[in-house]
Design a protein around this motif. Structure first.
Motif, PDB file in Angstrom:
ATOM      1  N   PRO A 104       5.710   5.750  -9.978  1.00 57.39           N
ATOM      2  CA  PRO A 104       6.938   5.947  -9.111  1.00 57.39           C
ATOM      3  C   PRO A 104       7.427   4.472  -8.941  1.00 57.39           C
ATOM      4  N   VAL A 105       6.811   3.418  -8.968  1.00 61.12           N
ATOM      5  CA  VAL A 105       7.468   2.076  -8.703  1.00 61.12           C
ATOM      6  C   VAL A 105       8.265   1.622  -9.887  1.00 61.12           C
ATOM      7  N   SER A 106       7.968   1.436 -11.103  1.00 58.32           N
ATOM      8  CA  SER A 106       8.666   1.254 -12.194  1.00 58.32           C
ATOM      9  C   SER A 106       9.585   2.235 -12.883  1.00 58.32           C
ATOM     10  N   GLN A 107       9.353   3.609 -12.415  1.00 60.96           N
ATOM     11  CA  GLN A 107       9.883   4.878 -13.028  1.00 60.96           C
ATOM     12  C   GLN A 107       9.989   4.943 -14.499  1.00 60.96           C
ATOM     13  N   SER A 108       8.593   4.655 -15.020  1.00 59.35           N
ATOM     14  CA  SER A 108       8.409   4.546 -16.635  1.00 59.35           C
ATOM     15  C   SER A 108       7.110   5.535 -16.794  1.00 59.35           C
ATOM     16  N   VAL A 109       7.176   5.856 -17.915  1.00 56.23           N
ATOM     17  CA  VAL A 109       6.162   6.840 -18.592  1.00 56.23           C
ATOM     18  C   VAL A 109       5.433   6.305 -19.854  1.00 56.23           C
ATOM     19  N   ARG A 110       4.257   6.455 -19.926  1.00 50.56           N
ATOM     20  CA  ARG A 110       3.441   6.089 -20.974  1.00 50.56           C
ATOM     21  C   ARG A 110       3.745   7.110 -22.214  1.00 50.56           C
ATOM     22  N   ILE A 111       3.906   6.485 -23.563  1.00 44.60           N
ATOM     23  CA  ILE A 111       4.208   7.330 -24.603  1.00 44.60           C
ATOM     24  C   ILE A 111       3.318   6.946 -25.676  1.00 44.60           C
ATOM     25  N   THR A 112       2.645   7.980 -26.374  1.00 42.89           N
ATOM     26  CA  THR A 112       1.885   7.725 -27.823  1.00 42.89           C
ATOM     27  C   THR A 112       2.529   8.102 -29.072  1.00 42.89           C
ATOM     28  N   GLY A 113       2.580   7.298 -30.131  1.00 42.73           N
ATOM     29  CA  GLY A 113       2.931   7.752 -31.164  1.00 42.73           C
ATOM     30  C   GLY A 113       2.149   7.311 -32.555  1.00 42.73           C
ATOM     31  N   ALA A 114       2.230   8.074 -33.429  1.00 45.55           N
ATOM     32  CA  ALA A 114       1.357   7.782 -34.536  1.00 45.55           C
ATOM     33  C   ALA A 114       2.085   7.373 -35.936  1.00 45.55           C
ATOM     34  N   ILE A 115       1.457   6.228 -36.567  1.00 40.41           N
ATOM     35  CA  ILE A 115       2.209   5.789 -37.501  1.00 40.41           C
ATOM     36  C   ILE A 115       2.049   6.490 -38.957  1.00 40.41           C
ATOM     37  N   GLY A 116       3.141   7.098 -39.563  1.00 46.30           N
ATOM     38  CA  GLY A 116       3.024   7.753 -40.598  1.00 46.30           C
ATOM     39  C   GLY A 116       2.764   7.203 -41.679  1.00 46.30           C
ATOM     40  N   GLY A 117       1.560   7.594 -42.535  1.00 43.45           N
ATOM     41  CA  GLY A 117       1.120   7.156 -43.823  1.00 43.45           C
ATOM     42  C   GLY A 117       0.025   5.956 -43.782  1.00 43.45           C
ATOM     43  N   ARG A 118      -0.353   5.657 -44.838  1.00 41.66           N
ATOM     44  CA  ARG A 118      -1.720   4.747 -45.037  1.00 41.66           C
ATOM     45  C   ARG A 118      -0.747   3.321 -45.471  1.00 41.66           C
ATOM     46  N   PHE A 119      -1.130   2.443 -44.750  1.00 41.92           N
ATOM     47  CA  PHE A 119      -0.615   0.906 -44.956  1.00 41.92           C
ATOM     48  C   PHE A 119      -1.786  -0.074 -44.732  1.00 41.92           C
ATOM     49  N   PRO A 120      -2.538  -0.453 -45.726  1.00 36.36           N
ATOM     50  CA  PRO A 120      -3.674  -0.952 -45.468  1.00 36.36           C
ATOM     51  C   PRO A 120      -3.678  -2.457 -44.826  1.00 36.36           C
ATOM     52  N   GLU A 121      -2.341  -3.185 -44.878  1.00 33.61           N
ATOM     53  CA  GLU A 121      -1.998  -4.307 -44.205  1.00 33.61           C
ATOM     54  C   GLU A 121      -2.281  -4.090 -42.549  1.00 33.61           C
ATOM     55  N   LEU A 122      -2.097  -3.116 -42.043  1.00 30.53           N
ATOM     56  CA  LEU A 122      -2.161  -2.743 -40.615  1.00 30.53           C
ATOM     57  C   LEU A 122      -3.515  -2.687 -40.228  1.00 30.53           C
ATOM     58  N   SER A 123      -3.757  -3.126 -39.216  1.00 28.51           N
ATOM     59  CA  SER A 123      -5.209  -3.065 -38.449  1.00 28.51           C
ATOM     60  C   SER A 123      -5.014  -2.942 -36.814  1.00 28.51           C
ATOM     61  N   ALA A 124      -6.108  -2.168 -36.286  1.00 27.34           N
ATOM     62  CA  ALA A 124      -5.867  -1.890 -34.858  1.00 27.34           C
ATOM     63  C   ALA A 124      -5.537  -3.206 -34.001  1.00 27.34           C
ATOM     64  N   GLY A 125      -4.993  -3.256 -33.289  1.00 32.26           N
ATOM     65  CA  GLY A 125      -4.711  -4.362 -32.262  1.00 32.26           C
ATOM     66  C   GLY A 125      -3.622  -5.233 -32.509  1.00 32.26           C
ATOM     67  N   MET A 126      -2.981  -4.889 -33.538  1.00 30.12           N
ATOM     68  CA  MET A 126      -1.635  -5.750 -33.782  1.00 30.12           C
ATOM     69  C   MET A 126      -0.549  -5.427 -32.893  1.00 30.12           C
ATOM     70  N   SER A 127       0.331  -6.059 -32.712  1.00 29.84           N
ATOM     71  CA  SER A 127       1.469  -6.023 -31.882  1.00 29.84           C
ATOM     72  C   SER A 127       2.742  -5.936 -32.433  1.00 29.84           C
ATOM     73  N   GLY A 128       3.903  -5.447 -31.742  1.00 18.26           N
ATOM     74  CA  GLY A 128       5.298  -5.423 -32.335  1.00 18.26           C
ATOM     75  C   GLY A 128       5.989  -5.081 -31.410  1.00 18.26           C
ATOM     76  N   LYS A 129       7.387  -4.423 -31.806  1.00 17.30           N
ATOM     77  CA  LYS A 129       8.449  -4.028 -31.178  1.00 17.30           C
ATOM     78  C   LYS A 129       8.985  -2.506 -31.729  1.00 17.30           C
ATOM     79  N   VAL A 130       8.964  -1.810 -30.757  1.00 21.34           N
ATOM     80  CA  VAL A 130       9.472  -0.454 -30.827  1.00 21.34           C
ATOM     81  C   VAL A 130      10.767  -0.315 -30.884  1.00 21.34           C
ATOM     82  N   LEU A 131      11.309   0.299 -32.075  1.00 21.95           N
ATOM     83  CA  LEU A 131      12.667   0.373 -32.413  1.00 21.95           C
ATOM     84  C   LEU A 131      13.234   1.788 -32.091  1.00 21.95           C
ATOM     85  N   LEU A 132      13.659   1.823 -30.853  1.00 19.64           N
ATOM     86  CA  LEU A 132      13.868   3.098 -30.240  1.00 19.64           C
ATOM     87  C   LEU A 132      14.818   2.939 -29.356  1.00 19.64           C
TER      88      LEU A 132
END
Length: 159
Positions: free
Chosen positions: A127-155
């Motif tokens: 109610p304060v920030s008027q935001s909602v949590r979203i979850t998405g799944a990366i499509g495909g297998r990318f061996p260079e990716l690991s849990a805990g990495m950070s980035g920018k959502v292009l949306l």
């Protein structure tokens, strides 16, 4: 970015680094702790413990030849079969942002963009920030990716 494991309890795995990528992998049904039969193991009928699912070993909590209590975790195994993103968006985006929506994420550590599909919209709007949590799944297998990495959502909202 998160992964569904470790399955033992938490939803998100710990941050990983390049060294973690060299950790052993386990496969479902294959022995985690194979052992040579000893008199005790033959009497109890336990010689090895199969892995409950495929994944990466995050931490070995019990060493070979050590006694473990019933129900005690032997390993933390990270299920990295599907990597997930958790992020927040303005609640007014819920008009057009629905499960199944496709978008991209740019991962800082790799410098590349990856396809993502929205899988879950949070049930509660802050109610304060008027935001909602979203979850998405990366499509495909990318061996260079690991849990805990950070980035920018292009949306961005439609015009």
């Amino acid at each position: 970015m998160t992964a569904p494991g470790p399955r033992r309890g938490g939803r998100n795995g710990p941050n990983t680094s390049a060294l973690d990528r060299n950790r052993p992998r386990v496969q479902r049904g294959h022995p985690i702790f194979p052992s040579k039969p000893s008199q005790k193991s033959v009497l109890r009928g336990v010689r090895s413990i199969p892995a409950p699912f495929d994944g990466r070993v995050v931490e070995q909590k019990v060493r070979n030849q050590k006694f473990a209590q019933p129900g005690q975790a032997l390993l933390d195994i990270l299920d990295d079969s599907v990597l997930e993103l958790d992020f927040v968006v303005p609640s007014k985006w819920l008009v057009w942002l629905k499960p199944g929506h496709s978008f991209q994420v740019a991962i800082d550590e790799t410098g590349k963009s990856y396809p993502v599909k929205l899988t879950h919209v949070g049930a509660r709007i802050d109610p304060v920030s008027q935001s909602v949590r979203i979850t998405g799944a990366i499509g495909g297998r990318f061996p260079e990716l690991s849990a805990g990495m950070s980035g920018k959502v292009l949306l961005s909202p439609p015009s």
